[in-house]
Design a protein around this motif. Structure first.
Motif, PDB file in Angstrom:
ATOM      1  N   HIS A 260     -15.938  41.701  87.161  1.00 31.57           N
ATOM      2  CA  HIS A 260     -15.978  43.145  86.856  1.00 31.57           C
ATOM      3  C   HIS A 260     -16.340  43.320  85.380  1.00 31.57           C
ATOM      4  O   HIS A 260     -15.486  43.705  84.563  1.00 31.57           O
ATOM      5  CB  HIS A 260     -14.624  43.795  87.169  1.00 31.57           C
ATOM      6  CG  HIS A 260     -14.260  43.687  88.608  1.00 31.57           C
ATOM      7  ND1 HIS A 260     -13.641  42.571  89.147  1.00 31.57           N
ATOM      8  CD2 HIS A 260     -14.470  44.532  89.643  1.00 31.57           C
ATOM      9  CE1 HIS A 260     -13.481  42.751  90.442  1.00 31.57           C
ATOM     10  NE2 HIS A 260     -13.969  43.925  90.775  1.00 31.57           N
ATOM     11  N   PRO A 261     -17.614  43.024  85.044  1.00 34.13           N
ATOM     12  CA  PRO A 261     -18.006  43.008  83.620  1.00 34.13           C
ATOM     13  C   PRO A 261     -17.781  44.334  82.905  1.00 34.13           C
ATOM     14  O   PRO A 261     -17.475  44.351  81.722  1.00 34.13           O
ATOM     15  CB  PRO A 261     -19.499  42.656  83.667  1.00 34.13           C
ATOM     16  CG  PRO A 261     -19.912  42.709  85.087  1.00 34.13           C
ATOM     17  CD  PRO A 261     -18.701  42.677  85.951  1.00 34.13           C
ATOM     18  N   GLU A 262     -17.871  45.441  83.661  1.00 37.21           N
ATOM     19  CA  GLU A 262     -17.688  46.741  82.984  1.00 37.21           C
ATOM     20  C   GLU A 262     -16.233  46.881  82.531  1.00 37.21           C
ATOM     21  O   GLU A 262     -15.952  47.454  81.478  1.00 37.21           O
ATOM     22  CB  GLU A 262     -18.142  47.901  83.895  1.00 37.21           C
ATOM     23  CG  GLU A 262     -17.347  48.218  85.143  1.00 37.21           C
ATOM     24  CD  GLU A 262     -17.201  47.090  86.191  1.00 37.21           C
ATOM     25  OE1 GLU A 262     -17.977  46.109  86.173  1.00 37.21           O
ATOM     26  OE2 GLU A 262     -16.288  47.184  87.020  1.00 37.21           O
ATOM     27  N   GLN A 263     -15.307  46.288  83.308  1.00 34.67           N
ATOM     28  CA  GLN A 263     -13.888  46.378  82.917  1.00 34.67           C
ATOM     29  C   GLN A 263     -13.578  45.365  81.814  1.00 34.67           C
ATOM     30  O   GLN A 263     -12.762  45.623  80.931  1.00 34.67           O
ATOM     31  CB  GLN A 263     -12.991  46.223  84.139  1.00 34.67           C
ATOM     32  CG  GLN A 263     -13.296  47.314  85.168  1.00 34.67           C
ATOM     33  CD  GLN A 263     -12.222  47.466  86.237  1.00 34.67           C
ATOM     34  OE1 GLN A 263     -11.060  47.689  85.943  1.00 34.67           O
ATOM     35  NE2 GLN A 263     -12.631  47.372  87.487  1.00 34.67           N
ATOM     36  N   MET A 264     -14.277  44.229  81.857  1.00 27.07           N
ATOM     37  CA  MET A 264     -14.114  43.264  80.741  1.00 27.07           C
ATOM     38  C   MET A 264     -14.571  43.939  79.446  1.00 27.07           C
ATOM     39  O   MET A 264     -13.929  43.813  78.402  1.00 27.07           O
ATOM     40  CB  MET A 264     -14.942  42.007  81.020  1.00 27.07           C
ATOM     41  CG  MET A 264     -15.017  41.062  79.844  1.00 27.07           C
ATOM     42  SD  MET A 264     -14.337  39.431  80.113  1.00 27.07           S
ATOM     43  CE  MET A 264     -15.528  38.621  81.112  1.00 27.07           C
ATOM     44  N   ALA A 265     -15.668  44.680  79.524  1.00 23.94           N
ATOM     45  CA  ALA A 265     -16.192  45.356  78.317  1.00 23.94           C
ATOM     46  C   ALA A 265     -15.193  46.403  77.822  1.00 23.94           C
ATOM     47  O   ALA A 265     -14.976  46.551  76.615  1.00 23.94           O
ATOM     48  CB  ALA A 265     -17.544  45.997  78.626  1.00 23.94           C
ATOM     49  N   MET A 266     -14.560  47.109  78.768  1.00 21.17           N
ATOM     50  CA  MET A 266     -13.553  48.116  78.362  1.00 21.17           C
ATOM     51  C   MET A 266     -12.422  47.451  77.578  1.00 21.17           C
ATOM     52  O   MET A 266     -11.955  47.963  76.560  1.00 21.17           O
ATOM     53  CB  MET A 266     -12.948  48.788  79.615  1.00 21.17           C
ATOM     54  CG  MET A 266     -13.780  49.899  80.217  1.00 21.17           C
ATOM     55  SD  MET A 266     -13.177  50.342  81.884  1.00 21.17           S
ATOM     56  CE  MET A 266     -11.649  51.185  81.509  1.00 21.17           C
ATOM     57  N   LEU A 370     -10.923  36.494  74.507  1.00 21.37           N
ATOM     58  CA  LEU A 370     -11.913  37.559  74.334  1.00 21.37           C
ATOM     59  C   LEU A 370     -12.389  37.642  72.891  1.00 21.37           C
ATOM     60  O   LEU A 370     -13.536  38.008  72.624  1.00 21.37           O
ATOM     61  CB  LEU A 370     -11.340  38.908  74.791  1.00 21.37           C
ATOM     62  CG  LEU A 370     -11.035  39.020  76.294  1.00 21.37           C
ATOM     63  CD1 LEU A 370     -10.513  40.410  76.639  1.00 21.37           C
ATOM     64  CD2 LEU A 370     -12.257  38.698  77.153  1.00 21.37           C
ATOM     65  N   ALA A 371     -11.522  37.276  71.960  1.00 22.04           N
ATOM     66  CA  ALA A 371     -11.943  37.322  70.554  1.00 22.04           C
ATOM     67  C   ALA A 371     -12.907  36.175  70.224  1.00 22.04           C
ATOM     68  O   ALA A 371     -13.798  36.328  69.393  1.00 22.04           O
ATOM     69  CB  ALA A 371     -10.717  37.243  69.638  1.00 22.04           C
ATOM     70  N   ARG A 372     -12.747  35.043  70.890  1.00 21.48           N
ATOM     71  CA  ARG A 372     -13.515  33.858  70.466  1.00 21.48           C
ATOM     72  C   ARG A 372     -14.697  33.515  71.380  1.00 21.48           C
ATOM     73  O   ARG A 372     -15.598  32.787  70.973  1.00 21.48           O
ATOM     74  CB  ARG A 372     -12.571  32.652  70.349  1.00 21.48           C
ATOM     75  CG  ARG A 372     -11.484  32.874  69.288  1.00 21.48           C
ATOM     76  CD  ARG A 372     -10.697  31.630  69.018  1.00 21.48           C
ATOM     77  NE  ARG A 372     -11.522  30.523  68.524  1.00 21.48           N
ATOM     78  CZ  ARG A 372     -11.096  29.276  68.403  1.00 21.48           C
ATOM     79  NH1 ARG A 372      -9.844  28.969  68.757  1.00 21.48           N
ATOM     80  NH2 ARG A 372     -11.883  28.330  67.961  1.00 21.48           N
ATOM     81  N   LEU A 373     -14.672  34.000  72.617  1.00 26.97           N
ATOM     82  CA  LEU A 373     -15.770  33.688  73.539  1.00 26.97           C
ATOM     83  C   LEU A 373     -16.500  34.979  73.896  1.00 26.97           C
ATOM     84  O   LEU A 373     -15.855  35.971  74.251  1.00 26.97           O
ATOM     85  CB  LEU A 373     -15.249  33.053  74.833  1.00 26.97           C
ATOM     86  CG  LEU A 373     -14.303  31.861  74.729  1.00 26.97           C
ATOM     87  CD1 LEU A 373     -13.959  31.359  76.120  1.00 26.97           C
ATOM     88  CD2 LEU A 373     -14.892  30.742  73.903  1.00 26.97           C
ATOM     89  N   ASP A 403     -20.742  32.189  75.205  1.00 24.80           N
ATOM     90  CA  ASP A 403     -21.324  32.006  73.879  1.00 24.80           C
ATOM     91  C   ASP A 403     -20.176  32.038  72.878  1.00 24.80           C
ATOM     92  O   ASP A 403     -19.149  32.679  73.115  1.00 24.80           O
ATOM     93  CB  ASP A 403     -22.319  33.130  73.566  1.00 24.80           C
ATOM     94  CG  ASP A 403     -23.414  33.196  74.633  1.00 24.80           C
ATOM     95  OD1 ASP A 403     -23.778  32.121  75.166  1.00 24.80           O
ATOM     96  OD2 ASP A 403     -23.861  34.323  74.957  1.00 24.80           O
ATOM     97  N   ASN A 404     -20.420  31.344  71.794  1.00 27.24           N
ATOM     98  CA  ASN A 404     -19.425  31.273  70.735  1.00 27.24           C
ATOM     99  C   ASN A 404     -19.490  32.580  69.937  1.00 27.24           C
ATOM    100  O   ASN A 404     -20.539  32.936  69.415  1.00 27.24           O
ATOM    101  CB  ASN A 404     -19.839  30.084  69.853  1.00 27.24           C
ATOM    102  CG  ASN A 404     -18.678  29.512  69.114  1.00 27.24           C
ATOM    103  OD1 ASN A 404     -17.766  30.250  68.784  1.00 27.24           O
ATOM    104  ND2 ASN A 404     -18.743  28.226  68.842  1.00 27.24           N
ATOM    105  N   ALA A 405     -18.370  33.321  69.868  1.00 25.51           N
ATOM    106  CA  ALA A 405     -18.409  34.592  69.137  1.00 25.51           C
ATOM    107  C   ALA A 405     -18.595  34.338  67.646  1.00 25.51           C
ATOM    108  O   ALA A 405     -17.999  33.406  67.112  1.00 25.51           O
ATOM    109  CB  ALA A 405     -17.110  35.352  69.373  1.00 25.51           C
ATOM    110  N   PRO A 406     -19.419  35.172  66.965  1.00 25.39           N
ATOM    111  CA  PRO A 406     -19.567  34.961  65.515  1.00 25.39           C
ATOM    112  C   PRO A 406     -18.222  35.157  64.829  1.00 25.39           C
ATOM    113  O   PRO A 406     -17.453  36.056  65.196  1.00 25.39           O
ATOM    114  CB  PRO A 406     -20.555  36.065  65.099  1.00 25.39           C
ATOM    115  CG  PRO A 406     -20.780  36.931  66.283  1.00 25.39           C
ATOM    116  CD  PRO A 406     -20.157  36.315  67.487  1.00 25.39           C
ATOM    117  N   ALA A 407     -17.926  34.325  63.836  1.00 25.41           N
ATOM    118  CA  ALA A 407     -16.607  34.372  63.178  1.00 25.41           C
ATOM    119  C   ALA A 407     -16.444  35.680  62.430  1.00 25.41           C
ATOM    120  O   ALA A 407     -17.397  36.241  61.939  1.00 25.41           O
ATOM    121  CB  ALA A 407     -16.467  33.197  62.238  1.00 25.41           C
TER     122      ALA A 407
END
Ligand code: HEM
Length: 407
Positions: A260-266, A370-373, A403-407
């Protein structure tokens, strides 16, 4: 009302992969269903009935409920209330046993776990983040609650093989499950028993600042002298009940968000939504699908008389998807207003003692993931099958890419 034209084979290993259509059928046609080949077993599926079963221990007793249904004593405890785990006792024995567990999981103690959980979570993510992919079950979900438990119990790293055992130990089921499954449970129960006996004896002689020591101190304060079987039975539930469940849920929840990508985005936009995400996730994908109770006197439920001495299997998995309680129950909807009324942690006197810890683990895990990936997605080739288990629900594996989230 308990008879139905269709024969339902649940609980069973085969039925575990997708029990939802069976649950829907039973809720509608036979909400209190007597298993045709096992007339002393009644499967309860409607939300209000399952909640009533949990809330009425004088009729639906926990005493010996798991060992009785399995047909053997899973942790080699005695059959009297002394040495029984809290989960298999009723009032008046239950409360003082639960208090021993509470000594280890009291709110002030939990607060202190926060930095430790962050440290374990980030360490695990460090272990796979540069690979851009992992089997999430193996690399994270199983590891977090097992390593946390190891640290909280204050047992050394060389006990890691035990961590593997706790991570798969299922202290429930029924005597008609396949022989090899029952044999494995019996063997693992015996190993757990020996391990805990040795560790608790050592710990009693050298108390520290860990959960085992907390339980021992509380028990000695209560009774005046050390009672190893009593402490062992309670610690065994803290281990056996808290690891496998949390591990399963972490993977199921991540899969729901990926689907459910739209809920992940929320949630990424508003981290306050992590709490409702956890409640909705565990409503839909509950790690423990049902709980057994022993019926103490003849009782009528949904028009069916259940005789004294029968087993009632209270199906949280079915209750959580009851359409009279939850609108469009099969949908994952993190804005659902009553998601928190699910029964995944039980209800009544035995409601999960580790619930605040489980919620905290999952919250921190999700925040950090969610913060790091970024762009978390399914890797090709996932079959998304579930473990063969009569009463637990969890993915065999979950291959993800990110993907690796930018620091
Ligand atoms: C997502 C994770 C978890 C789920 C879904 C879960 C589920 C449950 C459920 C359904 C019960 C009620 C059993 C019954 O009514 O017979 C229960 C009881 C219990 N759970 Fe959990 N649990 C989780 C995590 C934990 C953790 C982390 C711990 C401890 C570290 C824990 C310790 C216990 C204990 C000690 C009991 C027995 C309470 C009693 O009999 O009074 N659980 N759990």
């Amino acid at each position: 009302m308990s008879t139905t034209s269709r024969t339902v084979d649940y609980p069973s290993m085969e039925g575990a992969e997708c029990p939802w259509p069976v649950f829907e059928y039973l809720r509608r046609e036979a909400p209190v269903y007597q298993l045709p080949d096992r007339p002393n077993i009644y499967v309860i599926t409607r939300y209000e009935d399952v909640r009533y079963v949990f809330a009425t221990p004088e009729i639906f007793s926990s005493f010996n409920s798991r060992d009785g249904l399995l047909g053997f004593d899973i942790l080699l405890s005695t059959s009297s209330s002394g040495g029984k785990g809290m989960i298999q006792t009723d009032a008046p024995d239950h409360k003082p046993k639960r208090a021993l567990g509470f000594a280890a999981l009291r709110p002030a103690r939990l607060k202190a776990f926060d930095p430790l959980i962050h440290q374990i979570v980030d360490g695990l993510i460090d272990g796979f983040i540069d690979d851009g992919q992992c089997n999430f079950v193996e690399a994270f979900a199983t590891q977090l609650p097992t390593i946390l438990t190891l640290r909280l119990m204050g047992v050394p790293e060389e006990d890691m093989p035990w961590v593997r055992l706790w991570a798969t130990f299922e202290a429930s089921g029924a005597s008609w499950m396949p022989k090899d499954f029952l044999e494995r449970q019996r063997e693992n129960g015996a190993k757990m028993f020996d391990y805990l006996t040795a560790r608790l004896q050592e710990r009693y002689e050298n108390l520290g600042e860990d959960l085992m020591s907390d339980v021992i101190r509380a028990q000695v304060k209560r009774d005046g002298e050390f009672d190893l079987p009593e402490v062992r039975a309670q610690v065994a539930i803290l281990l056996g009940g808290g690891v496998v469940t949390t591990a399963h849920f972490l993977s199921s929840l991540l899969l729901l968000l990926i689907q459910h990508p739209e809920q992940m985005a929320m949630v990424r936009r508003d981290p306050k939504l992590i709490v409702p995400v956890i409640e909705e996730g565990i409503r839909l994908e509950m790690p423990a699908v049902w709980q057994p109770r022993v019926v103490t006197r003849d009782v009528e439920l949904a028009g069916v008389t259940i005789p004294a001495g029968s087993y009632a299997l209270a199906m949280q998995g079915a209750a959580n998807r009851d359409e009279t309680k939850f609108e469009c129950p099969a949908n994952f909807d993190i804005t659902r207003p009553n998601a928190h009324e699910h029964l995944s942690f039980g209800h009544g006197p035995h409601m999960c003692l580790g619930m605040p810890l489980a919620r905290m683990e999952v919250r921190i895990a999700l925040e950090r993931l969610l913060a790091r990936l970024e762009n978390i997605r399914l890797a090709p080739g996932n079959d998304l099958t579930h473990i063969p288990s009569p009463s637990f629900r969890g993915l065999n594996r979950l291959d993800i890419e990110f993907d690796n989230a930018p620091a």
